[in-house]
Write a protein that holds these residues in place. Structure first.
Motif, PDB file in Angstrom:
ATOM      1  N   VAL A 103      39.392  54.802  38.464  1.00 28.94           N
ATOM      2  CA  VAL A 103      40.647  54.463  37.787  1.00 28.94           C
ATOM      3  C   VAL A 103      40.557  54.906  36.329  1.00 28.94           C
ATOM      4  O   VAL A 103      39.517  54.775  35.683  1.00 28.94           O
ATOM      5  N   SER A 104      41.665  55.379  35.798  1.00 26.93           N
ATOM      6  CA  SER A 104      41.679  55.797  34.388  1.00 26.93           C
ATOM      7  C   SER A 104      41.652  54.558  33.498  1.00 26.93           C
ATOM      8  O   SER A 104      41.966  53.444  33.927  1.00 26.93           O
ATOM      9  N   GLU A 105      41.289  54.768  32.225  1.00 22.13           N
ATOM     10  CA  GLU A 105      41.180  53.678  31.247  1.00 22.13           C
ATOM     11  C   GLU A 105      42.519  52.986  31.044  1.00 22.13           C
ATOM     12  O   GLU A 105      42.591  51.754  31.007  1.00 22.13           O
ATOM     13  N   GLU A 106      43.579  53.742  30.923  1.00 16.28           N
ATOM     14  CA  GLU A 106      44.908  53.166  30.683  1.00 16.28           C
ATOM     15  C   GLU A 106      45.355  52.325  31.877  1.00 16.28           C
ATOM     16  O   GLU A 106      45.852  51.205  31.719  1.00 16.28           O
ATOM     17  N   SER A 107      45.183  52.856  33.052  1.00 19.86           N
ATOM     18  CA  SER A 107      45.546  52.121  34.278  1.00 19.86           C
ATOM     19  C   SER A 107      44.718  50.840  34.398  1.00 19.86           C
ATOM     20  O   SER A 107      45.226  49.783  34.765  1.00 19.86           O
ATOM     21  N   PHE A 108      43.451  50.937  34.052  1.00 20.36           N
ATOM     22  CA  PHE A 108      42.569  49.774  34.114  1.00 20.36           C
ATOM     23  C   PHE A 108      43.022  48.695  33.133  1.00 20.36           C
ATOM     24  O   PHE A 108      43.052  47.509  33.467  1.00 20.36           O
ATOM     25  N   GLN A 109      43.353  49.083  31.907  1.00 19.66           N
ATOM     26  CA  GLN A 109      43.822  48.129  30.889  1.00 19.66           C
ATOM     27  C   GLN A 109      45.100  47.430  31.355  1.00 19.66           C
ATOM     28  O   GLN A 109      45.268  46.225  31.135  1.00 19.66           O
ATOM     29  N   ASN A 110      46.030  48.172  31.969  1.00 19.32           N
ATOM     30  CA  ASN A 110      47.267  47.572  32.480  1.00 19.32           C
ATOM     31  C   ASN A 110      46.961  46.537  33.569  1.00 19.32           C
ATOM     32  O   ASN A 110      47.570  45.465  33.610  1.00 19.32           O
ATOM     33  N   GLN A 111      46.034  46.869  34.441  1.00 19.84           N
ATOM     34  CA  GLN A 111      45.673  45.934  35.506  1.00 19.84           C
ATOM     35  C   GLN A 111      44.996  44.686  34.936  1.00 19.84           C
ATOM     36  O   GLN A 111      45.239  43.574  35.395  1.00 19.84           O
ATOM     37  N   ILE A 112      44.152  44.869  33.917  1.00 20.38           N
ATOM     38  CA  ILE A 112      43.486  43.729  33.289  1.00 20.38           C
ATOM     39  C   ILE A 112      44.507  42.832  32.615  1.00 20.38           C
ATOM     40  O   ILE A 112      44.405  41.606  32.677  1.00 20.38           O
ATOM     41  N   LYS A 113      45.522  43.423  31.964  1.00 19.54           N
ATOM     42  CA  LYS A 113      46.551  42.614  31.302  1.00 19.54           C
ATOM     43  C   LYS A 113      47.263  41.718  32.304  1.00 19.54           C
ATOM     44  O   LYS A 113      47.516  40.538  32.032  1.00 19.54           O
ATOM     45  N   SER A 114      47.576  42.248  33.479  1.00 21.23           N
ATOM     46  CA  SER A 114      48.262  41.424  34.471  1.00 21.23           C
ATOM     47  C   SER A 114      47.344  40.301  34.978  1.00 21.23           C
ATOM     48  O   SER A 114      47.795  39.176  35.201  1.00 21.23           O
ATOM     49  N   VAL A 115      46.060  40.581  35.099  1.00 20.25           N
ATOM     50  CA  VAL A 115      45.114  39.536  35.519  1.00 20.25           C
ATOM     51  C   VAL A 115      45.008  38.468  34.444  1.00 20.25           C
ATOM     52  O   VAL A 115      45.014  37.263  34.730  1.00 20.25           O
ATOM     53  N   ILE A 116      44.952  38.890  33.166  1.00 19.15           N
ATOM     54  CA  ILE A 116      44.854  37.934  32.055  1.00 19.15           C
ATOM     55  C   ILE A 116      46.102  37.070  31.989  1.00 19.15           C
ATOM     56  O   ILE A 116      46.026  35.854  31.775  1.00 19.15           O
ATOM     57  N   GLU A 117      47.272  37.671  32.183  1.00 25.44           N
ATOM     58  CA  GLU A 117      48.519  36.899  32.206  1.00 25.44           C
ATOM     59  C   GLU A 117      48.502  35.869  33.338  1.00 25.44           C
ATOM     60  O   GLU A 117      48.921  34.725  33.156  1.00 25.44           O
ATOM     61  N   GLY A 118      48.005  36.272  34.486  1.00 28.76           N
ATOM     62  CA  GLY A 118      47.905  35.343  35.620  1.00 28.76           C
ATOM     63  C   GLY A 118      46.978  34.177  35.308  1.00 28.76           C
ATOM     64  O   GLY A 118      47.266  33.025  35.643  1.00 28.76           O
ATOM     65  N   ILE A 119      45.871  34.470  34.649  1.00 25.20           N
ATOM     66  CA  ILE A 119      44.927  33.415  34.268  1.00 25.20           C
ATOM     67  C   ILE A 119      45.570  32.468  33.261  1.00 25.20           C
ATOM     68  O   ILE A 119      45.437  31.246  33.364  1.00 25.20           O
ATOM     69  N   LYS A 120      46.304  33.032  32.265  1.00 23.83           N
ATOM     70  CA  LYS A 120      46.966  32.189  31.262  1.00 23.83           C
ATOM     71  C   LYS A 120      47.965  31.256  31.931  1.00 23.83           C
ATOM     72  O   LYS A 120      48.024  30.060  31.627  1.00 23.83           O
ATOM     73  N   TRP A 121      48.790  31.810  32.844  1.00 17.98           N
ATOM     74  CA  TRP A 121      49.800  30.980  33.517  1.00 17.98           C
ATOM     75  C   TRP A 121      49.122  29.935  34.409  1.00 17.98           C
ATOM     76  O   TRP A 121      49.588  28.791  34.500  1.00 17.98           O
ATOM     77  N   GLY A 122      48.046  30.313  35.027  1.00 19.14           N
ATOM     78  CA  GLY A 122      47.301  29.348  35.850  1.00 19.14           C
ATOM     79  C   GLY A 122      46.755  28.213  35.009  1.00 19.14           C
ATOM     80  O   GLY A 122      46.806  27.042  35.399  1.00 19.14           O
ATOM     81  N   GLU A 123      46.253  28.527  33.822  1.00 15.94           N
ATOM     82  CA  GLU A 123      45.744  27.508  32.905  1.00 15.94           C
ATOM     83  C   GLU A 123      46.877  26.604  32.430  1.00 15.94           C
ATOM     84  O   GLU A 123      46.712  25.384  32.339  1.00 15.94           O
TER      85      GLU A 123
END
Length: 135
Positions: A103-123
């Protein structure tokens, strides 16, 4: 004749001394034998008192060994579980490494952002639920 009488007298005295010495020795041997017999009887009584306790201790030891064997078997299973978890983590790391390389760096960063948002909402949801349960 006097010499023969003197010789017999000396032999008689020597015999008497030997007999007296042997009687003292036999008296001592008898006393030692009597004391030894008393000691053996006392030791026999003590052994008879100790044997039931020793049998009970052996039974308890057998139970303890059986329990220890069960615990060791459980510990073996726990070690196997930890080993399997370690293997799973290693496979996960390998899969992540392969995915990261594909996976490219940009695509990876976008995927990480969505995971981080999910974690924030879960918290946030967790905090709301926790506050509601405490009230």
């Amino acid at each position: 004749m006097e010499a023969v009488s003197l010789g017999i007298l000396l032999c008689s005295i020597a015999f008497a001394i030997v007999v007296i010495y042997l009687s003292f020795m036999l008296k001592r041997v008898a006393d030692v034998t009597r004391t030894l017999g008393t000691s053996v009887k006392f030791a026999e009584q003590q052994i008879l008192e100790v044997l039931p306790e020793l049998h009970q201790t052996l039974r308890e030891t057998r139970v303890t060994v059986d329990e220890l064997e069960k615990h060791v078997h459980t510990a073996d299973q726990l070690v196997d579980t930890v080993h399997n978890a370690g293997k799973s983590m290693q496979h996960l790391n390998e899969a992540y490494s392969q995915y990261r390389q594909s996976v490219s760096e940009e695509s990876f960063q976008n995927q990480i952002k969505s995971v981080i948002e999910g974690i924030k909402w879960g918290e946030a949801v967790n905090q709301v639920v926790t506050k509601k349960q405490s009230n």
